[in-house]
Design a protein around this motif. Sequence first.
Motif, PDB file in Angstrom:
ATOM      1  N   LEU A 201       8.009   0.602   1.438  1.00  0.00           N
ATOM      2  CA  LEU A 201       6.919   1.542   1.331  1.00  0.00           C
ATOM      3  C   LEU A 201       7.342   2.478   0.023  1.00  0.00           C
ATOM      4  N   ILE A 202       8.571   2.723  -0.289  1.00  0.00           N
ATOM      5  CA  ILE A 202       8.870   3.493  -1.247  1.00  0.00           C
ATOM      6  C   ILE A 202       8.590   2.891  -2.679  1.00  0.00           C
ATOM      7  N   ARG A 203       8.763   1.343  -2.718  1.00  0.00           N
ATOM      8  CA  ARG A 203       8.750   0.681  -3.871  1.00  0.00           C
ATOM      9  C   ARG A 203       7.251   0.703  -4.102  1.00  0.00           C
ATOM     10  N   LEU A 204       6.383   0.373  -3.189  1.00  0.00           N
ATOM     11  CA  LEU A 204       4.848   0.019  -3.297  1.00  0.00           C
ATOM     12  C   LEU A 204       4.401   1.584  -3.535  1.00  0.00           C
ATOM     13  N   SER A 205       4.694   2.551  -3.147  1.00  0.00           N
ATOM     14  CA  SER A 205       3.971   3.828  -3.335  1.00  0.00           C
ATOM     15  C   SER A 205       4.413   4.355  -4.997  1.00  0.00           C
ATOM     16  N   SER A 206       5.395   3.764  -5.220  1.00  0.00           N
ATOM     17  CA  SER A 206       5.912   3.917  -6.679  1.00  0.00           C
ATOM     18  C   SER A 206       5.033   3.213  -7.614  1.00  0.00           C
ATOM     19  N   GLN A 226      -3.273  -1.936  -0.280  1.00  0.00           N
ATOM     20  CA  GLN A 226      -3.556  -3.044   0.808  1.00  0.00           C
ATOM     21  C   GLN A 226      -2.100  -3.495   1.266  1.00  0.00           C
ATOM     22  N   ALA A 227      -1.325  -4.100   0.399  1.00  0.00           N
ATOM     23  CA  ALA A 227       0.103  -4.379   0.820  1.00  0.00           C
ATOM     24  C   ALA A 227       0.856  -3.268   1.442  1.00  0.00           C
ATOM     25  N   LEU A 228       0.674  -1.934   0.964  1.00  0.00           N
ATOM     26  CA  LEU A 228       1.409  -0.698   1.382  1.00  0.00           C
ATOM     27  C   LEU A 228       0.974  -0.501   2.725  1.00  0.00           C
ATOM     28  N   ILE A 231       2.509  -3.006   5.375  1.00  0.00           N
ATOM     29  CA  ILE A 231       3.913  -2.961   5.808  1.00  0.00           C
ATOM     30  C   ILE A 231       3.925  -1.525   6.536  1.00  0.00           C
ATOM     31  N   ASN A 232       3.146  -0.454   6.318  1.00  0.00           N
ATOM     32  CA  ASN A 232       3.202   0.544   7.108  1.00  0.00           C
ATOM     33  C   ASN A 232       2.681   0.272   8.760  1.00  0.00           C
ATOM     34  N   ASP A 233       1.695  -0.680   8.706  1.00  0.00           N
ATOM     35  CA  ASP A 233       1.160  -0.926   9.891  1.00  0.00           C
ATOM     36  C   ASP A 233       2.493  -1.760  10.891  1.00  0.00           C
TER      37      ASP A 233
END
Length: 318
Positions: A201-206, A226-228, A231-233
Motif C-alpha cells: 500500500l505504501i509503495r503503490l500510494s507513493s 486499480q492495483a492499490l 491490495i487494499n481489498d
Amino acid sequence: MVNNSYQPATVLLYDPDPALRHNTRSALLNIGFGDVVAIQEFNEFIEKTSTKDFDLVLADSRAVDGDPVEAVRKIRRHVIGKNPFVNVIVSLWNTTPETVTNAINSGADDVISRPMSRTHILERVGRLVRARKPFIVTPDYLGPDRRQVPRGYPQGSAMVVPNSLQAKIENRPEFAATPEAIQAAMNAVNDRKISIFTEQLIRLSSAILLLSDANDGQGDRENVIQALRQINDRLSARIKGTALTPVLSLCEGLNDLLDNIGKSGKILEEQEQELLKQIPYAIHKGCKEVQQSASLAFDIRDLSLELQSHRTLSRSSV
C-alpha cells in the motif's frame, strides 16, 4: 527393505491409472508406510483431502475431471483440508517448463517426473523427513523456499512449519501437526501476508503521487490505483473479524479516496496528497501496533474523522 520407522505415517495416493497406482502403492508399502490410501477418482481425492488427516500426499498431475495441481494450491491456501502444511509430492508425465513451473508454484514440496521407481520415491520422501525446506510467504504463494540465494525477501522471512511426516518417522513430537501448531503457523502466515500487503500500500500510494504530476501519466496512474485497490481489498478481507478490525475504517477511507482520485483524473489536491501519504502509513503502523498502543488507537480515530470530513466535502462538490 522395509523401514519400520515409516509405519506410523499415512499416505494419500492419487493416480488415475490403475496399474501405476497399484505399483506406487506397493512401493510405498515396501518402503514401510503402514497406511496408504490409493484413490482413482479426482472427486474422491478431494473428499479424502478435505476430511482426513495424512502425513504425505502423492498426487499425479493428470485428471479427467479436475486439476490436482490446483488442488495442491488450495491445500496450501487452506481452502481445502485441515492441514495446509501437509507434505506434498506431485508427479508429472509432462515435464515442459510451463508444466513444471505451475506445479512448483502450487506450493508442492517436491515434483517428480514419471515413470518413478521405488528408489526415487524413497529418496524424495527421505528428503522431506530429514531436510524439508522452510516455507516462505508472498502475496500469492505459500510453500517451500526454493531460492538458492535469498533475494527480495528479508533473511528471516522463511519459517519452519509443522511436519507430521518427520514427527512420526523420527519420533519428534515437536514437529507434530496438532491443531494448535497448525493454528499458530497460520497466524504467522497471516501476519506476514498483512505486513506484505501494508508495505505494498505504501509503495503503490507513493507511485500514484509521483504519477499525479505527469502530463502523460493518467493511464499509468489508473493502473496503479486499480492495483492499490485490489491490495487494499485483500488486506481488508484478511483483517476483518480479527483484533485488527479497527483498521478497517482506514481501509474503507482509502477506497473512498481512490474513488475520488479516479473519477477526477486531475492533479491531486493538497489534501488528497496528504491523505494518500498518511492513510497507507497509518494502516501499516496500525496493523503492527494497534493491539499494543492505546495512543495509536486515538491516532486512527483522529485520521478517521479527517477522512469523514473529506468524504462529506467530496460528496457535496459532486
